[in-house]
Motif scaffolding. Structure first.
Motif, PDB file in Angstrom:
ATOM      1  N   ARG A  23       0.837  -1.203   0.000  1.00  0.00           N
ATOM      2  CA  ARG A  23       0.000   0.000   0.000  1.00  0.00           C
ATOM      3  C   ARG A  23       0.870   1.251   0.000  1.00  0.00           C
ATOM      4  O   ARG A  23       0.615   2.189  -0.756  1.00  0.00           O
ATOM      5  CB  ARG A  23      -0.911  -0.009   1.225  1.00  0.00           C
ATOM      6  CG  ARG A  23      -1.697   1.267   1.368  1.00  0.00           C
ATOM      7  CD  ARG A  23      -2.577   1.256   2.600  1.00  0.00           C
ATOM      8  NE  ARG A  23      -3.160   2.548   2.848  1.00  0.00           N
ATOM      9  CZ  ARG A  23      -4.048   2.786   3.785  1.00  0.00           C
ATOM     10  NH1 ARG A  23      -4.453   1.812   4.565  1.00  0.00           N
ATOM     11  NH2 ARG A  23      -4.518   4.004   3.958  1.00  0.00           N
ATOM     12  N   LEU A  51      -3.941  -4.712  -5.489  1.00  0.00           N
ATOM     13  CA  LEU A  51      -4.030  -4.858  -4.035  1.00  0.00           C
ATOM     14  C   LEU A  51      -5.279  -5.610  -3.588  1.00  0.00           C
ATOM     15  O   LEU A  51      -5.432  -5.914  -2.409  1.00  0.00           O
ATOM     16  CB  LEU A  51      -3.993  -3.484  -3.361  1.00  0.00           C
ATOM     17  CG  LEU A  51      -2.692  -2.704  -3.526  1.00  0.00           C
ATOM     18  CD1 LEU A  51      -2.800  -1.359  -2.842  1.00  0.00           C
ATOM     19  CD2 LEU A  51      -1.510  -3.482  -2.998  1.00  0.00           C
ATOM     20  N   TRP A  61      -7.705   6.214   0.296  1.00  0.00           N
ATOM     21  CA  TRP A  61      -6.310   6.194   0.728  1.00  0.00           C
ATOM     22  C   TRP A  61      -5.544   7.368   0.140  1.00  0.00           C
ATOM     23  O   TRP A  61      -4.724   7.981   0.806  1.00  0.00           O
ATOM     24  CB  TRP A  61      -5.637   4.901   0.290  1.00  0.00           C
ATOM     25  CG  TRP A  61      -6.097   3.659   0.975  1.00  0.00           C
ATOM     26  CD1 TRP A  61      -6.899   3.544   2.076  1.00  0.00           C
ATOM     27  CD2 TRP A  61      -5.756   2.329   0.597  1.00  0.00           C
ATOM     28  NE1 TRP A  61      -7.079   2.232   2.397  1.00  0.00           N
ATOM     29  CE2 TRP A  61      -6.392   1.456   1.500  1.00  0.00           C
ATOM     30  CE3 TRP A  61      -5.001   1.783  -0.422  1.00  0.00           C
ATOM     31  CZ2 TRP A  61      -6.267   0.078   1.420  1.00  0.00           C
ATOM     32  CZ3 TRP A  61      -4.884   0.408  -0.503  1.00  0.00           C
ATOM     33  CH2 TRP A  61      -5.510  -0.431   0.413  1.00  0.00           C
TER      34      TRP A  61
END
Length: 167
Positions: A23, A51, A61
């Motif tokens: 990430r 992901l 994010w």
């Protein structure tokens, strides 16, 4: 891409990096593209696919990374059951409401002690920290705790031995 050696999973990829590192690496690259005004939805789609997350999550994010310069998940701090809370649970027979009242009273009496958690927070912490057997043992005693144990129990049947041969 490297794969596992056993034949049952020849096509399964081996995870090289933990998910937090993947990430962080992806967010670094997306932020770099964003700073150069080259970020496109296809980039976010690709990161989400790699992901194994929804695109909306990757956009969230990215927003968090822009705001807080945070590339990884924010650490959550939650109330944990301490040794003192365990002692209070034993004293009050597993009654979380009485433990909560005791913690509130202690916080009111001494301003140096930390604030007492809410009752629901205390209940969640107890569920996380104690097994069902421990909770039952605090409320009803050792026999109740053992009823939840897997080991050390014998089946309730009569143990038969092989009949002796008659001569």
């Amino acid at each position: 891409m490297p794969t596992r050696r056993d034949e049952a999973s020849v096509d399964a990829p081996v995870t090289v990096f933990p998910s937090a590192l993947r990430r962080a690496a992806a967010m670094t690259r997306l932020l770099d593209l964003d700073s150069r005004d080259e970020l496109r939805g296809a980039h976010v789609h690709l990161v989400a696919q790699v992901l194994g997350k929804p695109e909306r999550t990757v956009w969230r994010w990215l927003a968090a990374a822009r705001e807080d310069n945070r590339l990884t998940r924010a650490e959550s701090s939650h109330f944990t059951v301490t040794t003192e809370v365990r002692r209070l649970l034993a004293l009050w027979g597993g009654n979380a409401s009485r433990v909560h009242a005791e913690l509130v009273q202690r916080a009111a009496d001494n301003p140096d002690t930390p604030a007492a958690p809410s009752l629901s927070t205390l209940h969640r912490a107890i569920r996380r920290a104690l097994t069902r057997g421990e909770q039952a043992g605090l409320k009803s005693g050792e026999a109740a705790r053992r009823a939840h144990e897997v080991f050390g129990q014998r089946p309730p049947t009569h143990h038969q031995t092989h009949p002796c041969p008659t001569t």
